[in-house]
Design an enzyme around this catalytic site. Structure first.
Site, short mmCIF file in Angstrom:
data_model
loop_
_atom_site.label_atom_id
_atom_site.label_comp_id
_atom_site.label_asym_id
_atom_site.label_seq_id
_atom_site.Cartn_x
_atom_site.Cartn_y
_atom_site.Cartn_z
N ILE A 139 0.85 -1.20 0.00
CA ILE A 139 0.00 0.00 0.00
C ILE A 139 0.89 1.26 0.00
O ILE A 139 1.12 1.88 1.03
CB ILE A 139 -1.00 0.00 1.17
CG1 ILE A 139 -0.30 -0.16 2.53
CG2 ILE A 139 -2.03 -1.11 0.98
CD1 ILE A 139 -1.23 0.11 3.72
N PRO A 140 1.38 1.64 -1.18
CA PRO A 140 2.25 2.83 -1.27
C PRO A 140 1.53 4.09 -0.79
O PRO A 140 0.44 4.41 -1.26
CB PRO A 140 2.57 2.93 -2.77
CG PRO A 140 2.31 1.56 -3.31
CD PRO A 140 1.21 1.00 -2.48
N HIS A 141 2.15 4.76 0.17
CA HIS A 141 1.63 6.02 0.70
C HIS A 141 2.74 6.70 1.49
O HIS A 141 3.73 6.07 1.83
CB HIS A 141 0.42 5.77 1.61
CG HIS A 141 0.77 5.01 2.85
ND1 HIS A 141 1.02 3.64 2.83
CD2 HIS A 141 0.95 5.40 4.14
CE1 HIS A 141 1.32 3.24 4.06
NE2 HIS A 141 1.30 4.29 4.87
N THR A 142 2.55 7.97 1.74
CA THR A 142 3.47 8.71 2.59
C THR A 142 2.70 9.82 3.28
O THR A 142 1.47 9.91 3.12
CB THR A 142 4.68 9.23 1.79
OG1 THR A 142 5.65 9.78 2.69
CG2 THR A 142 4.30 10.27 0.75
#
Length: 143
Positions: A64-67
Site C-alpha cells: 500500500i504505497p503512501h506517505t
C-alpha cells in the site's frame, strides 16, 4: 465528498515493472494523473522505503504505497494496480502483485480506504485480485 469507487481512471491491471521503485512510480503515478498528489509524493514514498524498509508490504502479495500528507498530497485518492510479475522489495517480504496506493490530507480522511484494504485481506481477495484481467472481473471479485 470522497467516494470509494473503482473505475478506468484509478485501476491499472497487469502492468510490467523493472523493480519495486518502478512499480511504486506506476502505482502512485495514477494518483498524480488524477490530481490527488504532486509528483514529489512518489519521491516521498521511495525515500521512506529506502530509509525504513518496505513498510508498505502489509500482507502476502499486497503493498500500500503512501506517505505523509505534507509530502505532496492534494486530495484523498487511491489507485489499484496489479503486476504481471511479482515485485520483490527484499528477501524478508513476500513478492507483491497488487498495490493499492493512496493519499490522504489529514489523519482521518483515508480511513475508508484502509477499511477496504483490511476487508480485501481478511476476505482473502488479494490473490483473486492479482489474477483479474479486466474491470468486470475486478468488480466481480470485490463486490
Amino acid at each position: 465528498m470522497f467516494k470509494l469507487e473503482f473505475n478506468e481512471k484509478n485501476v491499472k491491471l497487469n502492468l510490467e515493472a523493472e523493480n519495486w521503485e518502478d512499480a511504486i512510480r506506476k502505482s502512485a503515478g495514477v494518483l498524480v494523473e488524477n490530481g490527488n498528489v504532486a509528483p514529489e509524493y512518489i519521491d516521498g514514498i521511495i525515500a521512506a522505503i529506502n530509509e525504513y524498509g518496505p513498510y508498505i508490504v502489509i500482507s502476502d502479495g499486497l503493498a500500500i504505497p503512501h506517505t505523509r500528507p505534507e509530502n505532496g498530497a492534494k486530495n484523498i485518492g487511491f489507485s489499484l494496480t496489479t503486476f504481471k510479475n511479482p515485485v520483490v522489495f527484499d528477501e524478508n517480504t513476500s513478492p507483491v502483485k497488487v498495490m493499492i496506493a493512496f493519499s490522504a490530507v489529514d489523519k482521518d480522511s483515508h480511513l475508508e480506504i484502509l477499511k477496504m484494504i483490511v476487508s480485501f485481506v481478511e476476505d482473502g481477495k488479494i490473490e483473486k485480485i492479482s489474477e483479474v484481467d479486466n474491470m468486470e472481473e475486478l468488480l466481480n471479485v470485490i463486490n
